[in-house]
Enzyme design. Structure first.
Site, PDB file in Angstrom:
ATOM      1  N   GLY A 174      74.826  27.675  58.509  1.00 37.57           N
ATOM      2  CA  GLY A 174      74.034  28.529  58.113  1.00 37.57           C
ATOM      3  C   GLY A 174      74.600  29.441  56.635  1.00 37.57           C
ATOM      4  N   THR A 228      69.764  23.582  66.095  1.00 35.29           N
ATOM      5  CA  THR A 228      68.470  24.276  65.599  1.00 35.29           C
ATOM      6  C   THR A 228      67.217  23.674  65.341  1.00 35.29           C
ATOM      7  OG1 THR A 228      69.574  25.819  64.239  1.00 35.29           O
ATOM      8  CG2 THR A 228      67.563  25.289  63.248  1.00 35.29           C
ATOM      9  N   THR A 269      68.869  22.876  58.799  1.00 36.01           N
ATOM     10  CA  THR A 269      69.662  23.170  59.827  1.00 36.01           C
ATOM     11  C   THR A 269      71.097  22.679  59.440  1.00 36.01           C
ATOM     12  OG1 THR A 269      70.325  22.100  61.911  1.00 36.01           O
ATOM     13  CG2 THR A 269      69.163  20.707  60.464  1.00 36.01           C
ATOM     14  N   GLY A 270      72.071  23.396  59.688  1.00 43.11           N
ATOM     15  CA  GLY A 270      73.488  23.164  59.658  1.00 43.11           C
ATOM     16  C   GLY A 270      74.198  24.302  59.534  1.00 43.11           C
ATOM     17  N   ASP A 294      70.851  31.177  58.595  1.00 41.84           N
ATOM     18  CA  ASP A 294      69.773  30.725  57.684  1.00 41.84           C
ATOM     19  C   ASP A 294      68.605  30.982  58.307  1.00 41.84           C
ATOM     20  OD1 ASP A 294      70.754  28.515  58.873  1.00 41.84           O
ATOM     21  OD2 ASP A 294      69.688  27.298  57.377  1.00 41.84           O
TER      22      ASP A 294
HETATM   23  N1  ASP Z   1      71.745  26.857  60.785  1.00 43.56           N
HETATM   24  C1  ASP Z   1      71.839  27.430  62.084  1.00 43.56           C
HETATM   25  C2  ASP Z   1      72.743  28.517  61.853  1.00 43.56           C
HETATM   26  O1  ASP Z   1      73.814  28.494  60.901  1.00 43.56           O
HETATM   27  C3  ASP Z   1      72.689  26.537  62.910  1.00 43.56           C
HETATM   28  C4  ASP Z   1      71.769  25.209  63.225  1.00 43.56           C
HETATM   29  O2  ASP Z   1      71.195  24.656  62.412  1.00 43.56           O
HETATM   30  O3  ASP Z   1      72.017  24.704  64.388  1.00 43.56           O
HETATM   31  O4  ASP Z   1      72.551  29.598  62.777  1.00 43.56           O
END
Ligand code: ASP
Length: 336
Positions: free
Chosen positions: A258, A204, A255-256, A235
């Site tokens: 979600g 993300t 980011t992480g 998220d």
């Molecule tokens: N946070 C994003 C999600 O859960 C994924 C990402 O951070 O790459 O959709």
């Protein structure tokens, strides 16, 4: 005597006002291109160079806007458009594949000055979802539009569209196929979320900025998690979870994994800890990412800038593509 006093007051009033007008703050900007299991031994020197130069170019775009007196909103939107167009990141071109082998994109943006926000989820044909999020904020009476309705709104307002496979990249396709293969071997796989984002890499993108007038903005854009299905939304487009900005406090982009960021309302939790409590930006970021999320098993990180220009880039995963800049200072990093 009366006339003299009048002139003295007028002089003092003008002087104080001018001082306030000229009391410009410095700009500050931070970006991320995702957190996760980013291992140095898995990355070639050439790939590392590509990421570093993409992050530097993104900062160049944002810094130029802010230096010239542009708004934090403009810097955030333009930086994210650049990162969406770059196939290295899981946003726009280069987004991860869903279980069906397609792409469903999420994005959001928030203006700290006005507390206005716009978000879109599960869009498939809008080239730059962050543009659509801003359009929702500025041209609709709503905050959050999803799927076909959101796309129609973007098309009616003249946004560029592409076919869904325009977002394809070989690298993301391979990751998706691996996830499908692993899932096929496990009869219980389909019942859980075990094979969603099986490689624990999040790509993300996000940007937070403080402009010369002291206004804050934040934005996040994502393809979500590899092999997601059932219309799963992460998220990134959820105001308060993946994105938040409030003048006088801070701007945050996450980011992480979600689901953890949604349940813990991470972006707003950071704001609340500073606004209603006594936490500094650094304390709030640390407590949320390294204590709260970590203890729950939530992988990921955040970038944030506060009203005074302090910056935090905080993550509990192995790495995070990230960078920040202030006048005359800059840092870009991938690993710890
Ligand atoms: N946070 C994003 C999600 O859960 C994924 C990402 O951070 O790459 O959709």
């Amino acid at each position: 005597m009366k006339t003299n006093l009048y002139w003295i007051f007028l002089f003092l009033f003008t002087f104080i006002n001018c001082k306030q007008e000229s009391k410009h703050k410095d700009y500050a900007i931070a970006i991320h291109g995702g957190a996760g299991a980013i291992l140095r031994k898995e990355m070639s020197a050439e790939k590392e160079k590509e990421y570093m130069s993409a992050l530097n170019n993104a900062l160049d775009i944002g810094e130029k806007i802010l230096k010239e007196g542009g708004t934090a909103m403009k810097a955030v939107e333009q930086v994210i458009i650049f990162l969406e167009d770059n196939p290295l990141f899981n946003a726009g071109k280069g987004a991860v594949f869903t279980n069906k082998g397609e792409h469903e994109l999420d994005a959001s943006i928030m203006d700290g000055q006005t507390a206005q926000a716009g978000a879109v989820g599960g869009v498939r044909v809008i080239k730059n979802p962050i543009r659509l999020a801003r359009l929702v904020m500025e041209k609709s009476p709503h905050v959050f539009l999803i799927a076909r309705g959101a796309e129609t709104f973007g098309i009616v307002n003249g946004l560029d569209t592409v076919s869904n496979d325009w977002f394809d990249t070989e690298f993301r396709k391979k990751t998706w196929i691996k996830a499908l293969e692993a899932e096929a071997k496990d009869s219980l796989g389909k019942l859980g979320m075990k094979y969603v984002n099986a490689d624990s890499k999040f790509g993300t993108v996000g940007c937070v900025a403080l402009d010369l007038k002291g206004h804050l903005a934040a934005g996040t854009s994502s393809g979500g998690m590899t092999n997601k299905r059932w219309g799963r939304i992460g998220d990134a487009p959820i105001i308060g979870a993946g994105t938040y900005a409030e003048d006088g406090v801070a701007a945050v982009s996450c980011t992480g994994h979600g689901e953890y960021f949604i349940r813990n309302v991470v972006a707003y939790d950071l704001i609340a800890r500073m606004k209603y409590g006594t936490a500094t930006l650094a304390q709030a970021s640390h407590e949320i990412i390294h204590e709260k999320l970590k203890s729950l098993g939530g992988d990921g990180g955040l970038i944030a800038v506060d009203h005074a220009g302090n910056i935090e880039l905080c993550f509990n995963s192995i790495g995070m593509y990230r960078g920040w800049a202030k006048a005359g200072k800059r840092e870009v990093k991938i690993f710890k």
